[in-house]
Enzyme design. Structure first.
Site, short mmCIF file in Angstrom:
data_model
loop_
_atom_site.label_atom_id
_atom_site.label_comp_id
_atom_site.label_asym_id
_atom_site.label_seq_id
_atom_site.Cartn_x
_atom_site.Cartn_y
_atom_site.Cartn_z
N TYR A 193 62.82 46.94 46.75
CA TYR A 193 61.81 47.38 47.71
C TYR A 193 62.42 47.47 49.11
O TYR A 193 62.23 48.48 49.82
CB TYR A 193 60.63 46.40 47.71
CG TYR A 193 59.61 46.63 48.80
CD1 TYR A 193 58.65 47.63 48.69
CD2 TYR A 193 59.59 45.83 49.95
CE1 TYR A 193 57.71 47.83 49.69
CE2 TYR A 193 58.65 46.03 50.96
CZ TYR A 193 57.71 47.03 50.82
OH TYR A 193 56.79 47.24 51.82
N SER A 235 59.23 48.67 56.76
CA SER A 235 58.88 47.26 56.54
C SER A 235 59.89 46.39 57.25
O SER A 235 61.07 46.75 57.36
CB SER A 235 58.92 46.93 55.04
OG SER A 235 58.86 45.52 54.86
P1 NDP Z 1 48.08 48.82 49.83
O1 NDP Z 1 48.60 48.61 48.45
O2 NDP Z 1 47.05 47.89 50.34
O3 NDP Z 1 47.58 50.33 50.00
C1 NDP Z 1 48.46 51.35 49.60
C2 NDP Z 1 47.90 52.70 49.98
O4 NDP Z 1 48.86 53.67 49.57
C3 NDP Z 1 46.61 53.02 49.27
O5 NDP Z 1 45.82 53.83 50.11
C4 NDP Z 1 47.09 53.80 48.05
O6 NDP Z 1 46.15 54.76 47.59
C5 NDP Z 1 48.28 54.53 48.61
N1 NDP Z 1 49.24 54.88 47.57
C6 NDP Z 1 49.96 54.05 46.79
N2 NDP Z 1 50.71 54.75 45.93
C7 NDP Z 1 50.46 56.06 46.19
C8 NDP Z 1 50.93 57.28 45.64
N3 NDP Z 1 51.80 57.31 44.62
N4 NDP Z 1 50.45 58.43 46.15
C9 NDP Z 1 49.56 58.43 47.18
N5 NDP Z 1 49.07 57.31 47.72
C10 NDP Z 1 49.52 56.13 47.24
O7 NDP Z 1 49.37 48.74 50.77
P2 NDP Z 1 49.49 48.44 52.33
O8 NDP Z 1 48.39 49.06 53.05
O9 NDP Z 1 49.76 47.00 52.49
O10 NDP Z 1 50.88 49.18 52.65
C11 NDP Z 1 50.92 50.44 53.32
C12 NDP Z 1 52.37 50.70 53.74
O11 NDP Z 1 52.83 49.63 54.56
C13 NDP Z 1 53.34 50.78 52.56
O12 NDP Z 1 54.32 51.75 52.82
C14 NDP Z 1 53.95 49.38 52.55
O13 NDP Z 1 55.23 49.39 51.95
C15 NDP Z 1 54.01 49.09 54.03
N6 NDP Z 1 54.09 47.67 54.38
C16 NDP Z 1 53.07 46.81 54.11
C17 NDP Z 1 53.16 45.49 54.50
C18 NDP Z 1 52.08 44.49 54.28
O14 NDP Z 1 52.28 43.30 54.57
N7 NDP Z 1 50.89 44.88 53.81
C19 NDP Z 1 54.36 44.96 55.17
C20 NDP Z 1 55.36 45.96 55.42
C21 NDP Z 1 55.22 47.27 55.03
P3 NDP Z 1 45.33 54.62 46.19
O15 NDP Z 1 44.62 53.29 46.25
O16 NDP Z 1 44.41 55.77 46.21
O17 NDP Z 1 46.31 54.69 45.09
#
Ligand code: NDP
Length: 245
Positions: free
Chosen positions: A154, A140
């Protein structure tokens, strides 16, 4: 079509950035396995989208906080795909709270999913990756800049990934495997919606004046997984619309 014949595992591929990465890799020619924790229907929809592109796809339920589930999902992904060339450590969670108020459970969950998850997933993937392979971890832009105190824990999980990635690149370089981080800025997802309670200040941080889209992270990941990036390792590619400029 730079990834034809490549086999990729994307953790947390059911929604948001992970779903976009999975579909971008498939568009570029890769077969893809995704993991999910809760969102089975959305994971199935991602698989269907990838199959419509003419690629193999499979969704595996695996909590990134559960070491046994991680091992099973990595081994199953490699078995179903017929090997593994690309690991994308994407699954992540956010908990926003000042240190004074954040619960111990939330601190533990952040460390388990955002730090231990990528480390353990990478460890199990080593058994399958070979020369030409790549590990791409989603960090991030908050690893480099922490504009709000409530993001401290975080942000710490994401900056921990930087050192992990550097060590991994050193370890895997002699084997012809690259390791890199992609650091998204504000990307429109459920975690950080472009029209949510924090969207205006997040948008004002950017030079581009807008949120990014998941596919824009997907393209960065696809580049790092491709032959064009074989000399790129141990580094961080920030894709944040200039928020850290
Ligand atoms: P979302 O919350 O929109 O999606 C998260 C995804 O991760 C879902 O597919 C969810 O699956 C999965 N997930 C969450 N917890 C678990 C777990 N314990 N085990 C397996 N799968 C899990 O997040 P984003 O798409 O926004 O974020 C994706 C990545 O990008 C993360 O690492 C986040 O920190 C990073 N990020 C995001 C930013 C943003 O602005 N969106 C900015 C910077 C970094 P399910 O629904 O099945 O639980």
């Amino acid at each position: 079509m730079t990834l034809v014949g490549k086999k990729a595992l994307v953790t947390g591929g059911s929604r948001g950035i992970g779903a976009a990465i999975a579909k971008t890799l498939a568009t570029d020619g890769a077969d893809v396995a995704i993991t999910y924790e809760k969102s089975k229907d959305q994971a199935d929809a991602v698989v269907a989208d990838i199959k419509r592109l003419g690629r193999f796809a499979v969704a595996l339920k695996a909590d990134s906080a559960d070491i046994g589930a991680i091992q099973t999902s990595v081994d199953r992904a490699a078995a179903e795909l017929g090997g593994l060339d690309i690991l994308v450590n994407n699954a992540g969670i956010i908990r926003m709270n000042d240190l004074a108020d954040i619960s111990i459970e939330d601190v533990q969950a952040l460390l388990d999913v955002n730090v231990r998850g990528p480390i353990i997933t990478s460890k199990f993937a080593l058994a399958h990756l070979k020369e030409g392979g790549s590990i791409i971890t989603i960090g991030s832009f908050f690893a480099d800049r922490v504009p709000y105190g409530s993001l401290g824990v975080y942000a710490a999980t994401k900056s921990a990934l930087t050192a992990f990635n550097q060590g991994l690149a050193r370890e895997l370089g002699p084997k012809g495997i690259t390791a890199n981080i992609v650091q998204p800025g504000s990307i429109d997802t459920d975690m950080n919606p472009a029209h949510g309670p924090f969207s205006d200040p997040m948008r004002q941080l950017t030079a581009s004046g807008r949120f990014g889209e998941g596919v824009e992270i997907g393209h960065a990941v696809a580049y790092l997984a491709s032959e064009k990036a074989r000399y790129v390792t141990g580094t961080t590619l920030t894709v944040d619309g200039g928020a850290n400029a």
